[in-house]
Design a protein around this motif. Structure first.
Motif, short mmCIF file in Angstrom:
data_model
loop_
_atom_site.label_atom_id
_atom_site.label_comp_id
_atom_site.label_asym_id
_atom_site.label_seq_id
_atom_site.Cartn_x
_atom_site.Cartn_y
_atom_site.Cartn_z
N ILE A 58 -30.12 -20.36 -22.59
CA ILE A 58 -31.60 -19.72 -22.90
C ILE A 58 -32.11 -20.53 -23.57
O ILE A 58 -31.80 -20.80 -24.86
CB ILE A 58 -31.23 -18.47 -23.47
N VAL A 59 -33.49 -21.08 -23.41
CA VAL A 59 -34.21 -22.06 -24.27
C VAL A 59 -35.38 -21.39 -25.01
O VAL A 59 -36.06 -20.82 -24.47
CB VAL A 59 -34.68 -23.23 -23.40
N LEU A 60 -35.50 -21.69 -26.21
CA LEU A 60 -36.36 -21.20 -27.14
C LEU A 60 -37.00 -22.07 -27.95
O LEU A 60 -36.15 -23.20 -28.20
CB LEU A 60 -35.81 -20.00 -28.09
N SER A 61 -38.06 -21.98 -28.76
CA SER A 61 -38.58 -22.90 -29.48
C SER A 61 -38.27 -22.35 -30.79
O SER A 61 -37.98 -21.11 -31.10
CB SER A 61 -40.23 -22.99 -29.48
N ILE A 62 -38.00 -23.47 -32.02
CA ILE A 62 -37.72 -22.95 -33.34
C ILE A 62 -38.92 -22.23 -33.94
O ILE A 62 -38.56 -21.57 -35.13
CB ILE A 62 -37.47 -24.30 -34.11
N ALA A 63 -40.16 -22.31 -33.35
CA ALA A 63 -41.13 -21.33 -33.83
C ALA A 63 -41.39 -19.84 -33.19
O ALA A 63 -42.32 -19.48 -33.46
CB ALA A 63 -42.51 -22.26 -33.91
N LEU B 26 -33.46 -19.57 -18.39
CA LEU B 26 -34.69 -18.73 -18.94
C LEU B 26 -35.07 -19.62 -19.93
O LEU B 26 -34.36 -20.17 -20.96
CB LEU B 26 -34.17 -17.21 -19.38
N VAL B 27 -36.48 -19.74 -20.15
CA VAL B 27 -37.17 -20.22 -21.21
C VAL B 27 -38.05 -19.10 -22.00
O VAL B 27 -39.01 -18.48 -21.20
CB VAL B 27 -37.97 -21.57 -21.01
N LYS C 61 -30.50 -22.60 -26.79
CA LYS C 61 -30.71 -23.99 -27.16
C LYS C 61 -32.09 -23.83 -27.76
O LYS C 61 -33.16 -23.30 -27.36
CB LYS C 61 -30.60 -24.72 -26.14
N TYR C 62 -32.58 -24.73 -28.80
CA TYR C 62 -33.78 -24.43 -29.64
C TYR C 62 -34.63 -25.88 -29.15
O TYR C 62 -33.81 -27.03 -29.37
CB TYR C 62 -33.67 -24.20 -30.86
N LEU C 63 -35.83 -25.79 -28.86
CA LEU C 63 -36.90 -26.83 -28.89
C LEU C 63 -37.45 -27.11 -30.33
O LEU C 63 -38.13 -26.05 -30.91
CB LEU C 63 -37.95 -26.61 -28.06
N TYR C 64 -37.07 -27.93 -30.94
CA TYR C 64 -37.59 -28.18 -32.50
C TYR C 64 -39.12 -29.21 -32.33
O TYR C 64 -39.42 -30.05 -31.60
CB TYR C 64 -36.73 -29.23 -33.11
N VAL D 110 -39.64 -18.22 -16.93
CA VAL D 110 -40.25 -18.56 -18.13
C VAL D 110 -40.88 -17.24 -18.87
O VAL D 110 -41.63 -16.25 -18.05
CB VAL D 110 -41.42 -19.47 -18.14
N VAL D 111 -40.52 -16.75 -20.00
CA VAL D 111 -41.03 -15.45 -20.67
C VAL D 111 -42.17 -16.03 -21.89
O VAL D 111 -41.66 -16.89 -22.43
CB VAL D 111 -40.18 -14.65 -21.48
N VAL D 112 -43.27 -15.55 -21.75
CA VAL D 112 -44.19 -16.18 -22.53
C VAL D 112 -44.85 -15.12 -23.69
O VAL D 112 -45.16 -13.97 -23.10
CB VAL D 112 -45.68 -16.80 -22.06
#
Length: 409
Positions: A113-118, A164-165, A139-142, A194-196
Motif C-alpha cells: 500500500i503506497v501513501l505519501s508522507i503528507a 493500492l495507492v 510504503k511512503y512517497l517522500y 487509487v484512493v484520492v
C-alpha cells in the motif's frame, strides 16, 4: 450573491475580541453563506421526514431532495452514474468505508500500500490498520524540499507489488497539488487501485473524477460551504459492486430472513440508517453557490491571494515557510513558524487581534516529523478572504515576538 463575497457570510460580519474577524482556518472548515443556512432551515421548517421509507408527501419530498443532491454531486464531480455517489458523514468516514470494505477484502499478505508522507491521519491510519490485519506492507512517497512529489519517487515506489495507492489531492499542511493523473496512470499500469482524498481540492479547484481516473475519491461538505455531517464517497461502479457493505441495518437491505439477508443495490448498500437529508440540502445549496462563482475563478482568485500572502510573509525575517516553492501547484494553504515562538502562542496572540489561524500538527504527525518540526502555524485561505485579511495577519505577526519579549530579528 453579492460581488463582496464576505457580505454573503453572516459569521464574517461579527467581531472577535472587539476586532474584525479575519478567518484563516478554511482548511479545517469553511464558513457558510446565508443561502446554505436558509436551505438547511427550509428543510427542517418545511420538508423534514425520513427518506425512502414513506409513501406520504413529506417523505416523498425528502427522498426527492436527497436523490436530487446525489445527482448534483455526480455532475459536480464528473462521475458517470449517480449510483457511484455514496453519502457519508465526512471524508474520514468515506476513507474508512473504503479501507474496511475494499482494503480488508482485497488486500492480501505481502501486497504493498503506497501513501505519501503528507497524508492526513484519515488517509493514513485506516491503511495502517488494513496492513496490520492483512500482513501488507506500507510504503511512503517522500516529498522534496518544496513539498512536491518527485517523479522518481512515484516510479520507484509504485511497483508490481503495489495493490493500492492512497494519496491526498492537496496537502492540508502544504497546499501542494499532487499529480493525480500521473499517479493513477502508474498505479493502473500495475493493476493497483487509487484512493484520492479530495477534502482540500474539491472546494478550491475544478475536479473531474473520470478525467483523473480515480478509483475512489472522497470529500467533506463542511470544507466547501456545506453543513457539517455530510460527506461523499465516489467509487467506480465495478469496485463498489464487488465490495461488501460497511454498515448494516435499515435501508441498505433487500430482504431479511431469520438466517440470511440480501442487500440493496448501489448506492443504498452503503447507506444504512436514516441519512442526513438536511445536510444534503445544504450541500446542494453550497454547490449552487460555488458554481455560480465558478471553480476556475475561485482557483485563480486563491492563487493571486496566496502569491500576495507569501510575498508579504517573506518580508518578515523571522518567519519560516513550508512548501512555498511553487505557486503553480499550490492552493491557499500556508504553513509557517515564527522563530523562537511556539505555534500555539502565535495563534493565541493573533486571536487577540481577531485573526483565526490553526496551530498544531494538523493531523499529519508523520509529515511534521519528516519536516523536523513538532507543529506549525497554518493560514488557509478561501475566496472570501481578501488582501486586507493578509495585511492584518502580517501586521499581527510583526508584533508576536515583541509580545513575548523577543527582538524583531
Amino acid at each position: 450573491m453579492s460581488n463582496n463575497y464576505r457580505a454573503d457570510f453572516p459569521i464574517l460580519q461579527r467581531t472577535t475580541n472587539e476586532k474584525r474577524l479575519v478567518y484563516l482556518d478554511n482548511g479545517a472548515t469553511t464558513q457558510k453563506p446565508l443561502s446554505v443556512i436558509r436551505a438547511v432551515e427550509q428543510y427542517y421548517h418545511a420538508f423534514n421526514a425520513n427518506p425512502h421509507r414513506g409513501a406520504y408527501e413529506l417523505s416523498v419530498k425528502a427522498t426527492e431532495i436527497y436523490e436530487n443532491t446525489r445527482d448534483k454531486v455526480r455532475e459536480f464531480l464528473g462521475a458517470a452514474k449517480s449510483s457511484e455517489i455514496i453519502f457519508t458523514k465526512n471524508a474520514t468516514e468515506s476513507l474508512n468505508l473504503v479501507a474496511y470494505s475494499y482494503g480488508m477484502n482485497f488486500i492480501q499478505a505481502g501486497d504493498e500500500i503506497v501513501l505519501s508522507i503528507a497524508e492526513h491521519h484519515s488517509n493514513l491510519v485506516p491503511w495502517q490498520q488494513v496492513a496490520k490485519a492483512k500482513g501488507a506492507v506500507l510504503k511512503y512517497l517522500y516529498v522534496s524540499d518544496d513539498g512536491t512529489l518527485p517523479e522518481a519517487e512515484l516510479e520507484q515506489k509504485i511497483t508490481a507489488k503495489t495493490r493500492l495507492v492512497a494519496i491526498t489531492h492537496v496537502s492540508n499542511v502544504l497546499g501542494i497539488i499532487n499529480p493525480i493523473k500521473r499517479i493513477t496512470e502508474l498505479a493502473h499500469a500495475v493493476g493497483a487501485v487509487v484512493v484520492v482524498d479530495g477534502a482540500q481540492s474539491v472546494p478550491h479547484l475544478p475536479v473531474n473524477v473520470q478525467d483523473l481516473d480515480a478509483d475512489f475519491f472522497v470529500f467533506s461538505g463542511h470544507k466547501m460551504l456545506a453543513p457539517m455531517g455530510i460527506g461523499v464517497l465516489y467509487g467506480k461502479e465495478e469496485l463498489l459492486e464487488a465490495m461488501p457493505p460497511f454498515l448494516f441495518g435499515g435501508d441498505m437491505i433487500e430482504y431479511v430472513e431469520e438466517q440470511e439477508t440480501t442487500f440493496a443495490p448501489l448506492p443504498a448498500k452503503f447507506e444504512a440508517g436514516t441519512q442526513n437529508v438536511g445536510g444534503a440540502m445544504g450541500l446542494s445549496a453550497a454547490i449552487d453557490y460555488l458554481q455560480a462563482i465558478g471553480l476556475p475563478a475561485i482557483e485563480e482568485a486563491e492563487k493571486d491571494l496566496v502569491r500576495y500572502a507569501i510575498a508579504e510573509l517573506r518580508k518578515l525575517p523571522y518567519i519560516t515557510l513550508y512548501g512555498c516553492g511553487d505557486f503553480v501547484d499550490k492552493t491557499g494553504v500556508i504553513s509557517f513558524n515564527v522563530q523562537d515562538i511556539h505555534p500555539h502562542d502565535v495563534s493565541s496572540i493573533l486571536d487577540a487581534d481577531g485573526i483565526a489561524i490553526r496551530a498544531g500538527h494538523h493531523c499529519a504527525h508523520p509529515l511534521m516529523k519528516y519536516l523536523g518540526v513538532n507543529a506549525t502555524c497554518r493560514a488557509s485561505l478561501y475566496f472570501y478572504n481578501t488582501r486586507s485579511d493578509i495585511d492584518a495577519l502580517v501586521e499581527s505577526l510583526s508584533r508576536v515576538r515583541g509580545v513575548l519579549g523577543y527582538g524583531l530579528k
